[in-house]
Design an enzyme around this catalytic site. Structure first.
Site, mmCIF file in Angstrom:
data_model
loop_
_atom_site.group_PDB
_atom_site.id
_atom_site.type_symbol
_atom_site.label_atom_id
_atom_site.label_comp_id
_atom_site.label_asym_id
_atom_site.label_seq_id
_atom_site.Cartn_x
_atom_site.Cartn_y
_atom_site.Cartn_z
ATOM 1 N N LYS A 132 5.322 -10.802 2.078
ATOM 2 C CA LYS A 132 4.189 -10.940 1.151
ATOM 3 C C LYS A 132 4.438 -10.118 -0.103
ATOM 4 C CE LYS A 132 1.790 -7.226 3.553
ATOM 5 N NZ LYS A 132 1.853 -6.252 2.451
ATOM 6 N N ASP B 211 3.827 -3.606 7.696
ATOM 7 C CA ASP B 211 4.666 -2.902 6.702
ATOM 8 C C ASP B 211 5.293 -1.589 7.190
ATOM 9 O OD1 ASP B 211 3.660 -5.010 5.229
ATOM 10 O OD2 ASP B 211 2.695 -3.798 3.687
ATOM 11 N N CYS C 206 -2.858 -2.060 3.044
ATOM 12 C CA CYS C 206 -2.460 -3.318 3.677
ATOM 13 C C CYS C 206 -3.073 -3.529 5.058
ATOM 14 C CB CYS C 206 -0.940 -3.425 3.689
ATOM 15 S SG CYS C 206 -0.279 -3.649 2.005
HETATM 16 C C1 VGL Z 1 1.062 -1.152 0.471
HETATM 17 C C2 VGL Z 1 0.669 -0.318 -1.623
HETATM 18 C C3 VGL Z 1 1.533 -1.224 -2.175
HETATM 19 C C4 VGL Z 1 0.782 -1.078 1.936
HETATM 20 C C5 VGL Z 1 1.935 -2.076 -0.067
HETATM 21 O O1 VGL Z 1 1.627 -1.540 2.735
HETATM 22 O O2 VGL Z 1 -0.288 -0.542 2.300
HETATM 23 N N1 VGL Z 1 0.425 -0.286 -0.318
HETATM 24 N N2 VGL Z 1 2.167 -2.094 -1.388
#
Ligand code: VGL
Ligand code: ZN
Length: 198
Positions: A106, A8, A151
């Site tokens: 995702k 991410d 994540c």
């Molecule tokens: C994430 C919160 C919501 C992450 C993704 O990538 O850690 N955290 N969505």
């Protein structure tokens, strides 16, 4: 064989983004460098439809970082982020996306979040990544990216549970650290057999 799993590294998790992780952009250059040594590179991309159930905006009276009880268990609420097709959902412009052999998206079902690269937050619905890695004969995984305590942690713990050798390069991650989540993630990963280095 070994793979680098880059979690991410998207605009919304970097400075100026909707869910900016402190220091998020700092990891981009060293992650690019580590890609050069990796046996394979996989990127994940948080990818939510508008009105996703993890957004606080969908829960009247609730603010980001508050909790709700979702059908699949407790869920932290977040600001609207990584909306499909938006600039915030795009990878950081300096990330070497050309090195990636697979991009896993995702969190694309409105009613369920997916922190992990392997399973949605019900810990049940697979993303397909485990099968991909096994078919390629990849057993060792190095995790880097954002955010360390959500994540990255959930992905690395699922990897260990699935029988992969899982390492997290903590120096190439940054944490949200809400309500002690960084320490909790470190403890949970250690208990799950994830190796923390860096
Ligand atoms: C994430 C919160 C919501 C992450 C993704 O990538 O850690 N955290 N969505
Ligand atoms: Zn998200």
């Amino acid at each position: 064989m070994q793979a680098l799993i880059v979690i991410d590294v998207q605009n919304d998790f970097c400075e100026g983004g909707a869910l900016a992780v402190p220091g998020g952009g700092e990891v981009v250059a060293p992650i690019n460098a580590l890609m050069e040594e990796a046996g394979a590179v996989v990127l994940t991309q948080d990818w939510h439809p508008e009105g996703h159930s993890s957004f606080a905006s969908q829960h009247p009276g609730k603010a980001p970082l508050e909790m709700v009880e979702a059908p699949y268990g407790p869920q932290v609420l977040w600001p609207d982020h990584c909306v499909i097709g938006s600039a915030g959902a795009a990878f950081h412009p300096d990330l070497r996306t050309d090195r990636a052999e697979l991009v896993v998206r995702k969190g694309f079902r409105r009613g369920i979040d997916s922190y992990s690269a392997f399973f949605e937050n019900n810990h049940e619905t697979p993303t397909g990544l485990a099968g991909y890695l096994r078919e390629r004969g990849i057993e060792a995984l190095t995790f880097v990216g954002l955010a360390f305590d959500f994540c990255v942690a959930w992905s690395a713990m699922d990897a260990a549970k699935l029988g992969f050798r899982a390492t997290v390069r903590e120096d190439l991650c940054r944490a949200i650290d809400a309500n002690g989540s960084r320490a909790a993630a470190t403890e949970a990963m250690t208990a799950a057999g994830v190796r923390l280095t860096g």
